[in-house]
Enzyme design. Structure first.
Site, mmCIF file in Angstrom:
data_model
loop_
_atom_site.group_PDB
_atom_site.id
_atom_site.type_symbol
_atom_site.label_atom_id
_atom_site.label_comp_id
_atom_site.label_asym_id
_atom_site.label_seq_id
_atom_site.Cartn_x
_atom_site.Cartn_y
_atom_site.Cartn_z
ATOM 1 N N CYS A 1 26.991 7.205 115.914
ATOM 2 C CA CYS A 1 27.029 5.990 115.087
ATOM 3 C C CYS A 1 27.196 6.284 113.603
ATOM 4 O O CYS A 1 27.554 5.397 112.831
ATOM 5 C CB CYS A 1 25.759 5.169 115.287
HETATM 6 N N1 CO8 Z 1 17.098 -8.601 130.817
HETATM 7 C C1 CO8 Z 1 15.803 -8.958 130.965
HETATM 8 N N2 CO8 Z 1 14.764 -8.126 130.771
HETATM 9 C C2 CO8 Z 1 15.058 -6.869 130.384
HETATM 10 C C3 CO8 Z 1 16.383 -6.415 130.207
HETATM 11 C C4 CO8 Z 1 17.431 -7.343 130.435
HETATM 12 N N3 CO8 Z 1 18.721 -7.009 130.273
HETATM 13 N N4 CO8 Z 1 16.353 -5.124 129.826
HETATM 14 C C5 CO8 Z 1 15.059 -4.761 129.769
HETATM 15 N N5 CO8 Z 1 14.266 -5.811 130.130
HETATM 16 C C6 CO8 Z 1 12.800 -5.849 130.215
HETATM 17 C C7 CO8 Z 1 12.204 -4.473 130.470
HETATM 18 O O1 CO8 Z 1 12.183 -4.196 131.840
HETATM 19 C C8 CO8 Z 1 10.808 -4.628 129.882
HETATM 20 O O2 CO8 Z 1 9.982 -5.280 130.830
HETATM 21 P P1 CO8 Z 1 8.403 -4.884 130.957
HETATM 22 O O3 CO8 Z 1 7.817 -5.208 129.618
HETATM 23 O O4 CO8 Z 1 7.933 -5.741 132.069
HETATM 24 O O5 CO8 Z 1 8.401 -3.405 131.232
HETATM 25 C C9 CO8 Z 1 11.015 -5.602 128.707
HETATM 26 O O6 CO8 Z 1 12.257 -6.277 128.974
HETATM 27 C C10 CO8 Z 1 11.085 -4.899 127.377
HETATM 28 O O7 CO8 Z 1 12.033 -3.773 127.469
HETATM 29 P P2 CO8 Z 1 12.272 -2.759 126.320
HETATM 30 O O8 CO8 Z 1 10.967 -2.222 125.869
HETATM 31 O O9 CO8 Z 1 13.337 -1.793 126.732
HETATM 32 O O10 CO8 Z 1 12.901 -3.764 125.234
HETATM 33 P P3 CO8 Z 1 12.988 -3.622 123.668
HETATM 34 O O11 CO8 Z 1 12.304 -4.796 123.081
HETATM 35 O O12 CO8 Z 1 12.625 -2.262 123.192
HETATM 36 O O13 CO8 Z 1 14.553 -3.806 123.420
HETATM 37 C C11 CO8 Z 1 16.539 -2.493 122.970
HETATM 38 C C12 CO8 Z 1 15.486 -2.907 123.994
HETATM 39 C C13 CO8 Z 1 17.318 -3.734 122.571
HETATM 40 C C14 CO8 Z 1 17.445 -1.494 123.590
HETATM 41 C C15 CO8 Z 1 15.848 -1.917 121.707
HETATM 42 O O14 CO8 Z 1 14.898 -0.957 122.084
HETATM 43 C C16 CO8 Z 1 16.795 -1.266 120.733
HETATM 44 O O15 CO8 Z 1 17.792 -1.833 120.321
HETATM 45 N N6 CO8 Z 1 16.494 -0.040 120.287
HETATM 46 C C17 CO8 Z 1 17.274 0.672 119.289
HETATM 47 C C18 CO8 Z 1 18.545 1.080 119.875
HETATM 48 C C19 CO8 Z 1 19.488 1.694 118.896
HETATM 49 O O16 CO8 Z 1 19.538 1.467 117.730
HETATM 50 N N7 CO8 Z 1 20.330 2.500 119.398
HETATM 51 C C20 CO8 Z 1 21.334 3.087 118.584
HETATM 52 C C21 CO8 Z 1 21.958 4.045 119.383
HETATM 53 S S1 CO8 Z 1 23.620 3.858 119.523
HETATM 54 C C22 CO8 Z 1 24.384 5.249 118.848
HETATM 55 O O17 CO8 Z 1 23.860 6.011 118.118
HETATM 56 C C23 CO8 Z 1 25.784 5.486 119.258
HETATM 57 C C24 CO8 Z 1 25.847 6.317 120.463
HETATM 58 C C25 CO8 Z 1 27.243 6.433 120.921
HETATM 59 C C26 CO8 Z 1 27.820 5.168 121.454
HETATM 60 C C27 CO8 Z 1 28.516 5.352 122.706
HETATM 61 C C28 CO8 Z 1 29.107 4.087 123.291
HETATM 62 C C29 CO8 Z 1 28.651 3.637 124.589
#
Ligand code: CO8
Length: 399
Positions: free
Chosen positions: A182
């Site tokens: 990124c």
């Molecule tokens: N629908 C419904 N519920 C869901 C879903 C969904 N789709 N997904 C997860 N849940 C549930 C989980 O099961 C969990 O349930 P429970 O509490 O019962 O266990 C609950 O929702 C909460 O899950 P999370 O803790 O995973 O949710 P978060 O609030 O942490 O949100 C995110 C998840 C959105 C992924 C968040 O953690 C985030 O955005 N983190 C930062 C990510 C980031 O910045 N990444 C950057 C990396 S990208 C990069 O560097 C480039 C790489 C190269 C790219 C390549 C291209 C592909």
């Protein structure tokens, strides 16, 4: 800003990393961003469409489980539109191929291979973004003497996509590909700036053609909604040669990396040397999103704060932060740590609601879309962060 206590605690390697700091430079070597360009794929996918096809896949998968002769049931959970909007701020994304992604039996873009004689898809979208940037800079491609394709995923091992783009544009000099996930675009701009300052090149195009849908696991509920496709381009040149109307001088660049397995993709040329791993989920994007969130937010805020402290620029002098567009909550928290209060939409503009995470293109899309109101002397920060970990922060001033 409520003062010292509200400032982010210094990350353990900031602000004492002397190697990270730039030496003061004379004005004669000042380097500007003279143009930016954006290619947006014509097809979009809303959260509703994405969740609908994912949930059809889940339903079909779960119906298949538990039949006679099959292993114990491994049931999948459905995705939800509400969760996606709340957890990420994303509402839709643009993609190179909508149909393949939304086909519940496929959940993967369908992008036919092209013969070697034809321009590759990635070079094609790179050229489109570059054309817009050149136009804004008031330059023809023949005036460019270096092309850097800086992005998370390259279409092939070699020849470099950048060299294909160089040929398609008809620019001279040299070209190369680079990848810092990124942070590729900000690292690329800093490499271009160094090239111009050292005299290796005079005018550089830094292009980030991100076809993230190719490496996104659309069967993974935790991440199927995260990414979108786009390409950006930035023209970097000496202030002395620039004839553009509203260039931005790059005053300072800070780059930081620290190894982490929390964002990883094991796809690579050695995969064929161990057949057991072919097709496994780790050959696509995988992340521990919570950990990324917790570890990267303070590091980004601390790096920007250290940069501003070193340059003796108060944060109140920064008109705008064009932050990497991965997650809305993440950006709000970074801005809050720096400002000591909520940032307005003008201070930290959002494009991820429309584009999702376009990897290295995100902060450049924000800069491309949201800088027309800058007056001469106004300061801003372009900052990207992501896999590596990697952080790149550029302090820019409208000339
Ligand atoms: N629908 C419904 N519920 C869901 C879903 C969904 N789709 N997904 C997860 N849940 C549930 C989980 O099961 C969990 O349930 P429970 O509490 O019962 O266990 C609950 O929702 C909460 O899950 P999370 O803790 O995973 O949710 P978060 O609030 O942490 O949100 C995110 C998840 C959105 C992924 C968040 O953690 C985030 O955005 N983190 C930062 C990510 C980031 O910045 N990444 C950057 C990396 S990208 C990069 O560097 C480039 C790489 C190269 C790219 C390549 C291209 C592909």
């Amino acid at each position: 800003n409520s003062g010292a206590e509200s400032r982010p605690a210094a990350h353990r390697r900031f602000p004492n990393n002397e190697n990270n700091k730039e030496k003061p430079m004379s004005d004669s070597r000042s380097v500007v961003i003279s143009g930016t360009g954006l290619y947006t794929p014509p097809q979009a996918i809303s959260n509703e469409d994405l969740v609908d096809s994912f949930n059809r896949f889940v339903q079909a998968h779960n119906l298949d489980q538990g039949g006679e002769g099959t292993a114990p049931a491994e049931l999948l959970e459905p995705s939800s539109v509400e969760f996606i909007a709340k957890a990420s701020g994303i509402r839709q994304r643009y993609v190179v191929d909508r149909e393949g992604i939304l086909d519940p039996n496929r959940l993967c873009p369908k992008i036919p291979e092209r013969p070697n004689e034809q321009l590759s898809v990635q070079a094609e979208i790179a050229v489109q973004a570059a054309t817009g940037a050149l136009e804004q800079a008031g330059l023809c491609a023949s005036q460019i003497d270096a092309v850097i394709v800086a992005c998370s995923n390259l279409q092939r091992a070699y020849p470099a996509v950048a060299i294909e783009v160089q040929a398609a544009l008809g620019s001279g000099g040299f070209a190369y590909d680079m990848n810092v996930a990124c942070s590729s675009a900000t690292f690329g701009v800093q490499a271009a700036r160094d090239a111009v300052r050292s005299g290796t090149a005079q005018r550089v195009l830094v292009i980030s053609p991100e076809i993230t849908s190719g490496h996104l696991n659309f069967r993974d509920r935790d991440s199927h909604f995260i990414f979108g496709d786009a390409a950006t381009a930035v023209v970097v040149e000496s202030a002395g040669t620039c004839t553009a109307e509203a260039p931005f001088e790059v005053l300072d660049g800070r780059l930081f990396t620290e190894f982490s397995n929390n964002i990883r993709n094991n796809f690579g040329f050695l995969n064929r040397a161990d057949e057991s791993g072919i097709g496994a989920a780790d050959k696509l994007f995988v992340q521990n999103g919570r950990k990324v969130f917790k570890e990267v937010v303070p590091a980004v805020a601390a790096l920007i704060q250290a940069q501003l402290d070193d340059l003796q620029v108060p944060v109140t002098a920064i008109k705008r932060m064009w932050l990497h567009q991965a997650n809305l909550n993440m950006n709000q928290l970074i801005a809050r740590k720096l400002l000591g209060r909520e940032a307005s939409a003008e201070e930290a503009p959002v494009i991820l609601d429309e584009f999702a995470n376009t990897s290295s293109a995100g902060s450049i899309i924000a800069f491309h879309r949201h800088r027309a109101d800058f007056a001469s002397g106004d300061l801003g920060i372009i900052c990207s962060f992501g896999a590596g970990y990697s952080i790149g922060s550029l302090l820019v001033r409208r000339q």
